[in-house]
Every structure is written in structure tokens, then in C-alpha cells.
Design an enzyme around this catalytic site. Structure first.
Site, PDB file in Angstrom:
ATOM      1  N   ASP A   1      60.828  42.270  88.179  1.00 39.17           N
ATOM      2  CA  ASP A   1      60.137  42.938  89.554  1.00 39.17           C
ATOM      3  C   ASP A   1      61.362  42.609  90.513  1.00 39.17           C
ATOM      4  O   ASP A   1      61.504  43.622  91.707  1.00 39.17           O
ATOM      5  CB  ASP A   1      58.956  42.580  90.082  1.00 39.17           C
ATOM      6  CG  ASP A   1      59.120  40.853  89.989  1.00 39.17           C
ATOM      7  OD1 ASP A   1      59.820  40.344  89.744  1.00 39.17           O
ATOM      8  OD2 ASP A   1      58.061  40.346  90.575  1.00 39.17           O
TER       9      ASP A   1
ATOM     10  N   ARG B   1      54.517  41.299  96.325  1.00 38.66           N
ATOM     11  CA  ARG B   1      54.729  42.535  95.828  1.00 38.66           C
ATOM     12  C   ARG B   1      54.472  43.847  96.595  1.00 38.66           C
ATOM     13  O   ARG B   1      53.489  43.620  97.465  1.00 38.66           O
ATOM     14  CB  ARG B   1      54.174  42.521  94.268  1.00 38.66           C
ATOM     15  CG  ARG B   1      54.714  41.516  93.287  1.00 38.66           C
ATOM     16  CD  ARG B   1      56.123  42.216  93.083  1.00 38.66           C
ATOM     17  NE  ARG B   1      55.791  43.295  92.217  1.00 38.66           N
ATOM     18  CZ  ARG B   1      55.680  43.519  90.735  1.00 38.66           C
ATOM     19  NH1 ARG B   1      55.717  42.440  90.071  1.00 38.66           N
ATOM     20  NH2 ARG B   1      55.378  44.610  90.632  1.00 38.66           N
TER      21      ARG B   1
ATOM     22  N   TYR C   1      54.086  33.058  89.151  1.00 34.25           N
ATOM     23  CA  TYR C   1      54.763  32.786  87.703  1.00 34.25           C
ATOM     24  C   TYR C   1      54.455  31.278  87.631  1.00 34.25           C
ATOM     25  O   TYR C   1      54.576  30.401  88.285  1.00 34.25           O
ATOM     26  CB  TYR C   1      56.088  32.818  87.819  1.00 34.25           C
ATOM     27  CG  TYR C   1      56.916  34.043  87.614  1.00 34.25           C
ATOM     28  CD1 TYR C   1      56.933  34.540  86.330  1.00 34.25           C
ATOM     29  CD2 TYR C   1      57.432  34.745  88.703  1.00 34.25           C
ATOM     30  CE1 TYR C   1      57.816  35.792  86.428  1.00 34.25           C
ATOM     31  CE2 TYR C   1      58.104  35.977  88.734  1.00 34.25           C
ATOM     32  CZ  TYR C   1      58.279  36.404  87.379  1.00 34.25           C
ATOM     33  OH  TYR C   1      58.987  37.567  87.298  1.00 34.25           O
TER      34      TYR C   1
ATOM     35  N   PRO D   1      62.410  34.008  83.567  1.00 37.10           N
ATOM     36  CA  PRO D   1      62.210  34.853  84.864  1.00 37.10           C
ATOM     37  C   PRO D   1      62.513  34.411  86.235  1.00 37.10           C
ATOM     38  O   PRO D   1      62.598  34.862  87.143  1.00 37.10           O
ATOM     39  CB  PRO D   1      61.016  35.376  84.595  1.00 37.10           C
ATOM     40  CG  PRO D   1      60.152  34.556  83.921  1.00 37.10           C
ATOM     41  CD  PRO D   1      61.010  33.756  83.012  1.00 37.10           C
TER      42      PRO D   1
HETATM   43  P1  FAD Z   1      64.481  45.690  77.747  1.00 36.33           P
HETATM   44  O1  FAD Z   1      63.896  45.952  79.031  1.00 36.33           O
HETATM   45  O2  FAD Z   1      63.626  44.870  76.877  1.00 36.33           O
HETATM   46  O3  FAD Z   1      64.669  47.136  77.219  1.00 36.33           O
HETATM   47  C1  FAD Z   1      64.718  47.501  75.692  1.00 36.33           C
HETATM   48  C2  FAD Z   1      64.400  49.070  75.457  1.00 36.33           C
HETATM   49  O4  FAD Z   1      64.633  48.931  74.118  1.00 36.33           O
HETATM   50  C3  FAD Z   1      62.841  49.107  75.479  1.00 36.33           C
HETATM   51  O5  FAD Z   1      62.540  50.181  76.285  1.00 36.33           O
HETATM   52  C4  FAD Z   1      62.414  49.113  74.046  1.00 36.33           C
HETATM   53  O6  FAD Z   1      61.397  49.954  73.471  1.00 36.33           O
HETATM   54  C5  FAD Z   1      63.686  49.743  73.437  1.00 36.33           C
HETATM   55  N1  FAD Z   1      63.885  49.154  72.153  1.00 36.33           N
HETATM   56  C6  FAD Z   1      63.816  48.012  71.338  1.00 36.33           C
HETATM   57  N2  FAD Z   1      64.249  48.175  70.038  1.00 36.33           N
HETATM   58  C7  FAD Z   1      64.561  49.310  69.801  1.00 36.33           C
HETATM   59  C8  FAD Z   1      64.899  50.064  68.919  1.00 36.33           C
HETATM   60  N3  FAD Z   1      65.085  49.510  67.612  1.00 36.33           N
HETATM   61  N4  FAD Z   1      65.044  51.532  68.704  1.00 36.33           N
HETATM   62  C9  FAD Z   1      64.780  52.127  69.747  1.00 36.33           C
HETATM   63  N5  FAD Z   1      64.353  51.494  71.061  1.00 36.33           N
HETATM   64  C10 FAD Z   1      64.274  50.115  71.113  1.00 36.33           C
HETATM   65  N6  FAD Z   1      61.860  39.714  83.625  1.00 36.33           N
HETATM   66  C11 FAD Z   1      61.833  39.074  85.137  1.00 36.33           C
HETATM   67  O7  FAD Z   1      62.732  38.725  85.514  1.00 36.33           O
HETATM   68  N7  FAD Z   1      60.446  38.691  85.229  1.00 36.33           N
HETATM   69  C12 FAD Z   1      59.258  39.012  84.377  1.00 36.33           C
HETATM   70  O8  FAD Z   1      58.030  38.760  84.821  1.00 36.33           O
HETATM   71  C13 FAD Z   1      59.647  39.297  83.166  1.00 36.33           C
HETATM   72  N8  FAD Z   1      58.540  39.600  82.412  1.00 36.33           N
HETATM   73  C14 FAD Z   1      58.762  40.145  81.096  1.00 36.33           C
HETATM   74  C15 FAD Z   1      57.700  40.645  80.430  1.00 36.33           C
HETATM   75  C16 FAD Z   1      57.857  41.195  79.090  1.00 36.33           C
HETATM   76  C17 FAD Z   1      56.710  41.279  78.154  1.00 36.33           C
HETATM   77  C18 FAD Z   1      59.112  41.381  78.792  1.00 36.33           C
HETATM   78  C19 FAD Z   1      59.545  42.017  77.285  1.00 36.33           C
HETATM   79  C20 FAD Z   1      60.175  41.208  79.540  1.00 36.33           C
HETATM   80  C21 FAD Z   1      60.193  40.569  80.716  1.00 36.33           C
HETATM   81  N9  FAD Z   1      61.215  40.186  81.598  1.00 36.33           N
HETATM   82  C22 FAD Z   1      60.749  39.908  82.810  1.00 36.33           C
HETATM   83  C23 FAD Z   1      62.480  40.430  81.137  1.00 36.33           C
HETATM   84  C24 FAD Z   1      63.127  41.811  81.653  1.00 36.33           C
HETATM   85  O9  FAD Z   1      62.122  42.831  81.650  1.00 36.33           O
HETATM   86  C25 FAD Z   1      64.444  42.053  80.982  1.00 36.33           C
HETATM   87  O10 FAD Z   1      65.303  40.867  81.405  1.00 36.33           O
HETATM   88  C26 FAD Z   1      64.965  43.479  81.572  1.00 36.33           C
HETATM   89  O11 FAD Z   1      64.128  44.631  81.117  1.00 36.33           O
HETATM   90  C27 FAD Z   1      66.107  43.675  80.559  1.00 36.33           C
HETATM   91  O12 FAD Z   1      66.545  44.914  80.272  1.00 36.33           O
HETATM   92  P2  FAD Z   1      67.074  45.612  78.998  1.00 36.33           P
HETATM   93  O13 FAD Z   1      67.117  47.118  79.337  1.00 36.33           O
HETATM   94  O14 FAD Z   1      68.148  44.663  78.550  1.00 36.33           O
HETATM   95  O15 FAD Z   1      65.849  45.367  77.958  1.00 36.33           O
END
Ligand code: FAD
Length: 649
Positions: free
Chosen positions: A48, A277, A285, A359
Site C-alpha cells: 500500500d 489508509r 501490521y 513489509p
Molecule cells: P507481485 O505483486 O507478486 O506480482 C507478480 C505477478 O505475477 C502476479 O500478478 C502473479 O499473478 C503473476 N505470476 C506469478 N507467477 C506467474 C506465472 N508463472 N505466470 C504468469 N504470471 C505469474 N507488501 C507490502 O509492502 N505490504 C503488505 O502488506 C504486503 N502484503 C502482501 C500480501 C501478499 C499476499 C503478497 C503476495 C504480497 C504482499 N506484499 C506486501 C508484497 C508486495 O505486494 C510486493 O512486494 C509487490 O507486489 C511486488 O511486486 P511484483 O510485481 O514484483 O510482484
């Protein structure tokens, strides 16, 4: 059925990292495909915090205002801890960011809304959309083509498969409903939610396969990255993780006075981080446990009610009642890092695919987006034939350093949160209040994202000694200040002239051009820039506008009305195609405007530039300062670009 399609960049994963990359590439009109295994974007919850630097980048794409308007703003961080009598007391207040860190706030908004803004931008820029419920099943890289950058060379083949509902929809956490209220979604997200269903036909093509040939593959597919595994890489580090309970709730009643401020509360029962928020929600958290390597945390013991019960105990004797739970999760993370983010400069990973951490510092989404903000323009430069592929090596070097710093910092932060409070000067492993406060203060600049500092490489010249602009260190983002346009007296934040459009900027701080010596220096630079061998004509395709690859912006230190725009050499405000109108928006003064007579950006003073003699700054398409030199050292600009740019003539 197997069909074959070509694209320049295939992005796997449409979270924050993937969407920032697809936004960049659509802005730069690169042929891009982006796929995600999930049927919809994130709708509620997840990350967030959007740091100031990320908001600056949003501004450069034109959608910062949506975030600023919708998000809650974090202005102050308050700490609460037990006093010597064991009573919970407010023990300190610090600004969330040191004053002057950025012109934008640290805003807080659900990850789903951030994804919305990026999805809208990439559609607007180049009609790009995400292909959902789709995942790669196999890939191959033709080693004979890896070094071949000719237009028809596609070294990578990836087979994608359309997924079934079971494969595509993430499993619900435990047996307890996660409180996702669809009625809380904004109208534009409601349609995303509806489209990702079986009824809407989201899985009608399940099982279909398609093989794509691509020049570059970027894995933005999260912590369990499929692409990373294909590269033979893994996340290394502490597999043991802190386990966090995260809850977004409406607080209906509380006697705690700081519920709309970001707070840390440390008591004997544990520690909590409170984040105000949007839409009156509050995020809690709470660290609810930790795991050893190989161990799994039993998530079934955690519910939203149990998270809030722990919060109540930590915050006692203050009362806390919640009326609505929007989203919650148990978030289990270790501090882990991949040793490189690229393979042969053809396959890359970004975001959580390369680094995971807690986080607490609010960095996950920001760092992930900044990874691909760093990568996007470099890929485009190579694909558009502007630069040699060598510059792609800087992606992993630059972003690994940032990720490593983040992991180290998160490790320290985790210790601060997990350790028991310690009396001032006491023995033992605890953390004293003074240590806790000092650490949070030191964190502030780093956490704003504005302290990121890339080391010298082919895109970042070593700092000139002595520095001519101490406020513009090479390797750091360009710090914006107000200036006024010479031609129409419009006040501008200079940062708003550094839009993310793939162009380099040469910023001439020309000094006081009423002085003959400065005027002559400016004329000499202009003459150099105008020669066929100067960087502008050399790297601009002959039929394109002269400012289409490298834009020159001039900022004088003398008053706006003490000089006429027509007095400047033509190359500093070139004619635009097709009608030949002059580019009046290139010339500025460090002065106030008639509409804001008492507001002056004092850009020379704030950046530490001598108003008499000035200097030159070369700024990358991602707003990182590459080179600072004296006005009469202008040949350095040509030498700098010659390291990686390709002559177009
Ligand atoms: P992600 O946001 O994980 O995006 C990865 C994307 O790839 C997803 O849309 C997924 O569907 C897709 N994907 C995965 N594998 C495949 C595949 N094989 N083929 C096709 N698509 C695929 N951060 C905070 O700061 N505070 C929080 O409270 C917090 N809570 C979180 C709760 C959860 C359940 C999760 C999973 C993460 C949380 N995070 C939090 C972390 C934060 O969301 C991530 O650091 C951030 O979203 C990273 O971005 P990203 O695009 O690298 O990865």
C-alpha cells in the site's frame, strides 16, 4: 493448436513490476506482450505505501494526481512505548520525510489502485492490455542468436498456456473468509472483477497453447518466479522469515489519539505498525511469529479477529473496536536476494522475483516498480537502435545494489521490531527507545526512495571534484525546483519538463548570461552541440526533430526580463517539425513568475550551483543524473554518449 507470434518484449507477471514495465514500453511504442496467470488484477489489500520518488515517477507519466487525490498522506510518524512505570506513552514524533525531500507526499493506497493507474496508462499510451489466466509452460534461448541484435533476430521462444479456473484463481487463505467486499470496489475495478470470472468466459480457452518468439523476456512473476527458475537462479539468504498478520479495517471506536497517523507501538506483548489508509481504513501490521528454514507457519490459527485481539493487547489500555474487515493476510517473508537479475542481457527478472523482505519499510511495491523503471528505457534504447546492448548490463548492477541495501536495512528494522524494549543504558539484547527513534529517523530519506545512488558505470560518470552542483550528485535522481519560462512567464517545476518519454536531457545551467564571459561560453556550447559530430546531430535520426533523442534545457541565473529569448543560439530552442514553430519551452530563468511574484525556486542555490559560472548536467531518461561538468568542459558530453550511443547519420 500452436500459433506463432513475435514481440520485442514478453513480460511474465502483471503485478507492480510488470505493469510499470509495460507502461514504460507502451509509452515508448515498443511491441510488448504481458501475461499473468491470475484472472484479474489485485482488487484489495497487498502492498500500500507509495514513496515520494515513486510519485515523482508517476508524475513523469502523467498520473500522479490520481494517487495524490485518492490516497491517504503520511506526514508524521509517531512512536509509542512503555515508560518506566509500564504505561504506554507517546515517545516521539518525526516528520515522515525530512522537509524538502520531495514536492510530492508519501501516499498510501491499495496496490490494486496503483495497478489500475498503470493499466489505464498503458492502454492510453499504446492500447496495451494484459492477457490474463495465461502462464508460460516452456521456454528456450537460441544461443546462436543471443548476440544478434538485427531486427529479425528473436532468440527466445516461450510457450504460453491458457489456464483453467483452478490453475488461475489463487486459493483462499485458510478456511476463514478474507473479508473481500466486492461492494467496496470502485466502479473501474468492479469491471475487472467481473471480467475475471467463469461466467464472463475468462477460462473458455483453457488448455490452448501459443508459442511466442521474443527478443527479450522479463520475469516480473513474484517471489516464486517461474522465469527465475528457468534462468537457473534462486533467491538466496535467510529462508527463515518473520510472519506478519496484516489487516485493513475500519476502526469504529478507539481512545487511541493517533489512529490517523503512522505509528509504531511497542509494548511487552509485542509491536504493531499502524498505517492510516484511504477511505477511512486503517492497516495494522503485527508480527505474529517467525519460522525456521524449512518450517511452515500454521496459518489456520490466524483470523482477522485474532489479529485485532493482539492489536488490542498491544495498545491497551487504549480501546480499539473495528466494524469492517476489508482484507487480511498472513504474510511470511525472509530477507532473500537473487545474485543477478539478468541472464545474457536477454532474460531479466525484476521485483519480488529478485528480492523479498518484510513489509515494514513499505518498500516492496516501490522497489519493484523502480526496478522496471530502470530497465524499460534501456530495453527501448537497444530495440530502437539508439544504444548498444552493453548498457543493459547496468540494470542488474544498479538494481542489485539497491536491493542489497534494502535487505540489509530490513534486517536491521526487523531486529528493532522483534527485540524487547530495553531501559536506557541497560544490558542485554533489547533495543532502547533512543536507538529505535534514531534508526527511524535515519530510515526516512532512504525510505522516500530519493536516496537511491547508483555507482559510476557507463551511464553514471564519477562525481567531478570539487562538485559543481553538490545538490545534483551523479547516480541520484534529479531534484526538482521551480523555474520560470523566459518566453511566456509560466512557472514550471523543472521535474515536470523531465517527462518519461525516453529522451535524454542536457541541462545547461548557463549562469548569468548578461556577463560577456558566460554568454561566450554558452555560444561555444551551442556551436559544439550544433556540429555534425556533436551529440545531438550525431544521435538523432536525420528526419526527426532535433530534440527527439536529447533535449537541451537552459536555465539562466539572471532575471527573466533581463534577456530576450531571441538572443539564444537556435540549437537551444530548435524549430519543430512539421510547421517550424520554435521550441520556446526550452529556456528558463531561476526567477519568480508574475503570477507568483513571491515564490522563487532558487534552483541554483538549492542545488549548490554558482549563479555566476553555472554548470552542465546530463540527465538520463529515468531522471538519474549521469554527468555534471563545467560549461567549458562541454566536450565531456560527447565522450560520455560515445560510450554507448549509436550514431544515426
Ligand atoms: P507481485 O505483486 O507478486 O506480482 C507478480 C505477478 O505475477 C502476479 O500478478 C502473479 O499473478 C503473476 N505470476 C506469478 N507467477 C506467474 C506465472 N508463472 N505466470 C504468469 N504470471 C505469474 N507488501 C507490502 O509492502 N505490504 C503488505 O502488506 C504486503 N502484503 C502482501 C500480501 C501478499 C499476499 C503478497 C503476495 C504480497 C504482499 N506484499 C506486501 C508484497 C508486495 O505486494 C510486493 O512486494 C509487490 O507486489 C511486488 O511486486 P511484483 O510485481 O514484483 O510482484
Amino acid at each position: 493448436m500452436v500459433a506463432t507470434n513475435d514481440c520485442d518484449v514478453l513480460i511474465v507477471g502483471a503485478g507492480p513490476a510488470g505493469l510499470m514495465l509495460s507502461t514504460w514500453l507502451s509509452k515508448l511504442k515498443i511491441r510488448t506482450r504481458i501475461v499473468d496467470k491470475a484472472p484479474t488484477k489485485v482488487l484489495v489489500g497487498h502492498a500500500d505505501g507509495v514513496q515520494c520518488r515513486t510519485v515523482e515517477v508517476f508524475q513523469s507519466f502523467g498520473f500522479a494526481q490520481r494517487l495524490v487525490d485518492e490516497g491517504a498522506h503520511i506526514n508524521e510518524v509517531v512512536s509509542w512505548a512503555l515508560d518506566s512505570k509500564g504505561d504506554l506513552q507517546r515517545t516521539g514524533r518525526i516528520p515522515d520525510n525530512e522537509p524538502g525531500t520531495s514536492r510530492f507526499p508519501h501516499a498510501v493506497l491499495s496496490q490494486g489502485r496503483i495497478e489500475r493507474f498503470l493499466l489505464d496508462a498503458m492502454k492510453d499510451f499504446n492500447e496495451l492490455t494484459v492477457q490474463r489466466s495465461t502462464a508460460p509452460v516452456s521456454m528456450s534461448v537460441d544461443q546462436n542468436l543471443v548476440a544478434d541484435f538485427s531486427p529479425n533476430s528473436y532468440p527466445i521462444s516461450v510457450t504460453l498456456r491458457r489456464l483453467t479456473e483452478e490453475e488461475s484463481v489463487p486459493t483462499q487463505l485458510g478456511a476463514v473468509p478474507n473479508g473481500l467486499h466486492r461492494s467496496n470496489l470502485l466502479a473501474d475495478d468492479e469491471s475487472d472483477a467481473a471480467k475475471g470470472t467463469k461466467e464472463a468466459g475468462a477460462f473458455d480457452n483453457a488448455g490452448e497453447e501459443e508459442t511466442i518468439r521474443t527478443k527479450f523476456l522479463v520475469g516480473c512473476d513474484g517471489a516464486r518466479s517461474w522465469v527465475r527458475k528457468q534462468m537457473g537462479l534462486s533467491l538466496e539468504g535467510d529462508a527463515a522469515g518473520a510472519v506478519w498478520g496484516v489487516l485493513d479495517a475500519i476502526v469504529s471506536e478507539t481512545s487511541f489519539p493517533d489512529i490517523r497517523l503512522k505509528c509504531t507501538v511497542q509494548s511487552k506483548v509485542g509491536s504493531i505498525l499502524i498505517v492510516p489508509r484511504e477511505r477511512d481504513y486503517v492497516r495494522f501490521y503485527i508480527q505474529i511469529g517467525s519460522t525456521k528454514p524449512g518450517e511452515r507457519f500454521d496459518r489456520s490459527s490466524v483470523t482477522p479477529e485474532s489479529i485485532i485481539e493482539t492489536a488490542k493487547k498491544i495498545m491497551a489500555p487504549y480501546t480499539l473496536e473495528c466494524s469492517d474487515f476489508e482484507w487480511w493476510t498472513v504474510y511470511e517473508v525472509g530477507q532473500r536476494l537473487c545474485k543477478t537479475f539478468s541472464h545474457d542481457e536477454r532474460v531479466f527478472i525484476a521485483g519480488d522475483a529478485c528480492h523479498t523482505h518484510s513489509p515494514k519499510a513499505g518498500q516492496g511495491m516501490n522497489t519493484s516498480m523502480m526496478d522496471t523503471y530502470n530497465l524499460g528505457w534501456k530495453l527501448a534504447h537497444v530495440l530502437q537502435g539508439k544504444a548498444t546492448p552493453d548498457l543493459l548490463k547496468t540494470y542488474s548492477e544498479e538494481r542489485y545494489k539497491v536491493a542489497k541495501e534494502l535487505i540489509d536495512l530490513d534486517y536491521k528494522l526487523s531486529r528493532m521490531f522483534s527485540a524487547k524494549p530495553k531501559e536506557e543504558g541497560g544490558d542485554g539484547d533489547g533495543v532502547s527507545l533512543a536507538e529505535f527513534k534514531a534508526f527511524f529517523k535515519s530510515l526516512s530519506r532512504w525510505a522516500s526512495g530519493t536516496a537511491v545512488h547508483y555507482l559510476p558505470n557507463m551511464l553514471v560518470a564519477p562525481e567531478r571534484q570539487p562538485a559543481l552542483a553538490p545538490g545534483l550528485p551523479t547516480g541520484m535522481r534529479f531534484e526538482s525546483h521551480l523555474v520560470v519560462a523566459l518566453a511566456d512567464a509560466r512557472p514550471w517545476h523543472l521535474g515536470d519538463r523531465l517527462v518519461s518519454d525516453g529522451r535524454w536531457r542536457i541541462i545547461l545551467f548557463a549562469g548569468d548570461v548578461r556577463e560577456q564571459e558566460q554568454k561566450e561560453k554558452l555560444e561555444q556550447i551551442a556551436a559544439y552541440l550544433d556540429t555534425p559530430d556533436g551529440p545531438i546531430r550525431r544521435y538523432t535520426p536525420p528526419d526527426d526533430d532535433l530534440d527527439s533523442v536529447i533535449e537541451v534545457l537552459t536555465i539562466i541565473s539572471n532575471p527573466r526580463i533581463s534577456v530576450e529569448p531571441n538572443a539564444f543560439p537556435a540549437i537551444l530552442w530548435p524549430a519543430r517539425k512539421p510547421y517550424g514553430s520554435r521550441a520556446y519551452d526550452k529556456l528558463y530563468a531561476d526567477d519568480s513568475s508574475p503570477v507568483t511574484p513571491n515564490v522563487r525556486g532558487k534552483i541554483y542555490k538549492n542545488l549548490g550551483i554558482d549563479p555566476k559560472t553555472g554548470c552542465i548536467a546530463v540527465v538520463r531518461p529515468d531522471q538519474t543524473v549521469s554527468l555534471v561538468c563545467a560549461l567549458d568542459e562541454h566536450k565531456q558530453i560527447g565522450d560520455f554518449f560515445a560510450q554507448f550511443m549509436i550514431a544515426q547519420a
